[in-house]
Enzyme design. Structure first.
Site, mmCIF file in Angstrom:
data_model
loop_
_atom_site.group_PDB
_atom_site.id
_atom_site.type_symbol
_atom_site.label_atom_id
_atom_site.label_comp_id
_atom_site.label_asym_id
_atom_site.label_seq_id
_atom_site.Cartn_x
_atom_site.Cartn_y
_atom_site.Cartn_z
ATOM 1 N N ASP A 90 0.652 -1.308 -0.019
ATOM 2 C CA ASP A 90 -0.161 0.340 -0.282
ATOM 3 C C ASP A 90 0.999 1.578 0.123
ATOM 4 O O ASP A 90 2.010 1.214 0.078
ATOM 5 C CB ASP A 90 -0.980 0.247 1.136
ATOM 6 C CG ASP A 90 -2.341 -0.818 1.237
ATOM 7 O OD1 ASP A 90 -2.636 -0.829 2.453
ATOM 8 O OD2 ASP A 90 -2.312 -1.262 0.261
ATOM 9 N N ASP A 91 0.558 2.293 -0.259
ATOM 10 C CA ASP A 91 0.817 3.658 -0.347
ATOM 11 C C ASP A 91 1.804 3.913 -1.280
ATOM 12 O O ASP A 91 2.431 5.083 -0.642
ATOM 13 C CB ASP A 91 1.575 3.598 0.658
ATOM 14 C CG ASP A 91 0.223 3.934 2.023
ATOM 15 O OD1 ASP A 91 0.172 3.874 3.276
ATOM 16 O OD2 ASP A 91 -0.892 3.494 1.680
ATOM 17 N N HIS B 89 -5.640 2.821 -4.138
ATOM 18 C CA HIS B 89 -6.151 3.400 -2.662
ATOM 19 C C HIS B 89 -6.636 4.340 -2.433
ATOM 20 O O HIS B 89 -6.444 5.031 -1.542
ATOM 21 C CB HIS B 89 -5.074 2.812 -2.240
ATOM 22 C CG HIS B 89 -4.564 2.612 -0.465
ATOM 23 N ND1 HIS B 89 -5.722 1.978 -0.262
ATOM 24 C CD2 HIS B 89 -3.675 3.317 -0.026
ATOM 25 C CE1 HIS B 89 -4.707 1.541 0.688
ATOM 26 N NE2 HIS B 89 -3.870 2.551 1.454
ATOM 27 N N HIS C 178 -6.068 9.730 0.154
ATOM 28 C CA HIS C 178 -6.074 8.567 1.084
ATOM 29 C C HIS C 178 -6.684 9.147 2.522
ATOM 30 O O HIS C 178 -6.870 9.021 3.322
ATOM 31 C CB HIS C 178 -4.726 7.960 1.368
ATOM 32 C CG HIS C 178 -4.429 6.926 2.332
ATOM 33 N ND1 HIS C 178 -5.391 6.360 3.711
ATOM 34 C CD2 HIS C 178 -3.722 6.010 1.943
ATOM 35 C CE1 HIS C 178 -5.268 6.346 4.503
ATOM 36 N NE2 HIS C 178 -4.181 4.997 2.995
ATOM 37 N N HIS D 258 3.758 -1.999 3.362
ATOM 38 C CA HIS D 258 3.986 -0.784 2.564
ATOM 39 C C HIS D 258 5.316 -0.019 2.245
ATOM 40 O O HIS D 258 5.843 -1.087 2.385
ATOM 41 C CB HIS D 258 3.376 -0.324 4.022
ATOM 42 C CG HIS D 258 2.037 -0.195 5.128
ATOM 43 N ND1 HIS D 258 2.131 -1.653 5.429
ATOM 44 C CD2 HIS D 258 1.263 0.584 5.148
ATOM 45 C CE1 HIS D 258 0.516 -1.303 5.761
ATOM 46 N NE2 HIS D 258 0.324 -0.012 5.702
#
Length: 268
Positions: free
Chosen positions: A93-94, A144, A148, A236
């Site tokens: 993620d991210d 995602h 966010h 991540h």
């Protein structure tokens, strides 16, 4: 592989990203829909731990707001397939994060491991070449969200706008099929909106909370001690400890007889 319908489990929330990525400061005082197993990166990458690269160093997004409060009953999202046998999916993620995305890809390529990168739209807009590199290396990208934010707390209009902007960012790189809600927080409106945009909502069921762990051995050991058939592993981008843990995870899973497959293969 067994053709029974995949097992769908209730999503355990995450806890991720952003300095400029948090949409507005008022969210910082809201309680969370579910206490995430995680998606939070609340350390800045220390310069002396960053892999060498000619690209400028960029810190991963940082999240400071707390989990959101329970809302209406939610339809569970896909968080693994217990009938898949000894197969697991790896997700990050991210990202994308300068320096780190390329390093993650290097290790994935070395071990010939597939992964799904759930990226943030504003990060893709900043670093489209990194998102393109992920696709060019044969990996999968998914959304995602755009900023966010806590999508389950947004109005229908703002939610639609977030998805529209996200799709514009990602479709300039590659067609996407998967969506992961920020913080693991979602409600029926979020998952239905994702479906309307042609996206399958993806959760996870193994979370070593790598956003708060600096010991790569602890990260790898958590994954290996919690692995199960058809699991989805949450990790991540932008974390030196996570990067260092990857070979240990890959080698450990192989020794245990597990094969890492794309998320799409678990859905079959």
């Amino acid at each position: 592989m067994d053709k029974h319908p995949p097992a769908i489990s209730e999503q355990v929330p995450e806890t991720p990203v952003s300095d400029s990525i948090i949409e507005n400061q008022s969210e910082a005082n809201l309680p969370s829909v579910q206490i995430p197993e995680s998606d939070q990166q609340n350390d800045i990458i220390k310069e002396n731990n960053v892999p060498s690269s000619s690209e400028p160093i960029a810190s991963p997004p940082i999240v400071t707001d707390p989990p959101a409060s329970p809302s209406s009953k939610k339809t569970p999202i896909f968080s693994g397939n217990s009938q898949a046998g000894k197969k697991v999916a790896l997700t990050f993620d991210d990202g994308p994060v300068p320096n780190y995305t390329a390093e993650y890809l290097r290790v994935l390529d070395e071990y010939q491991v597939p992964a799904t990168f759930f990226m943030i739209g504003v990060q893709v807009d900043k670093y489209p070449h990194l998102a393109q590199k992920v696709v060019d290396m044969g990996q999968t990208i998914g959304s995602h969200s755009y900023r966010h934010g806590r999508l389950n707390l947004k109005s229908p209009e703002i939610l639609q706008e977030d998805f529209r902007k996200s799709m514009a960012s990602f479709n300039s790189i590659s067609e996407i099929k998967f969506f992961r809600p920020p913080y693991g927080d979602y409600n029926n409106m979020v998952t239905e909106t994702a479906q309307n945009f042609g996206l399958t909502s993806i959760g996870w069921n193994i979370d070593p909370r790598d956003w708060e762990v600096e010991d790569s051995n602890l990260i790898a050991n958590h994954v290996l001690s919690h692995v199960k058939d058809g699991a989805i592993i949450l990790l991540h981008e932008g974390k030196p400890s996570t990067l260092a843990a990857l070979p240990k995870i890959f080698e450990g899973l192989a020794e245990m007889g597990y094969k890492i497959v794309p998320v799409a293969e678990l859905l079959l």
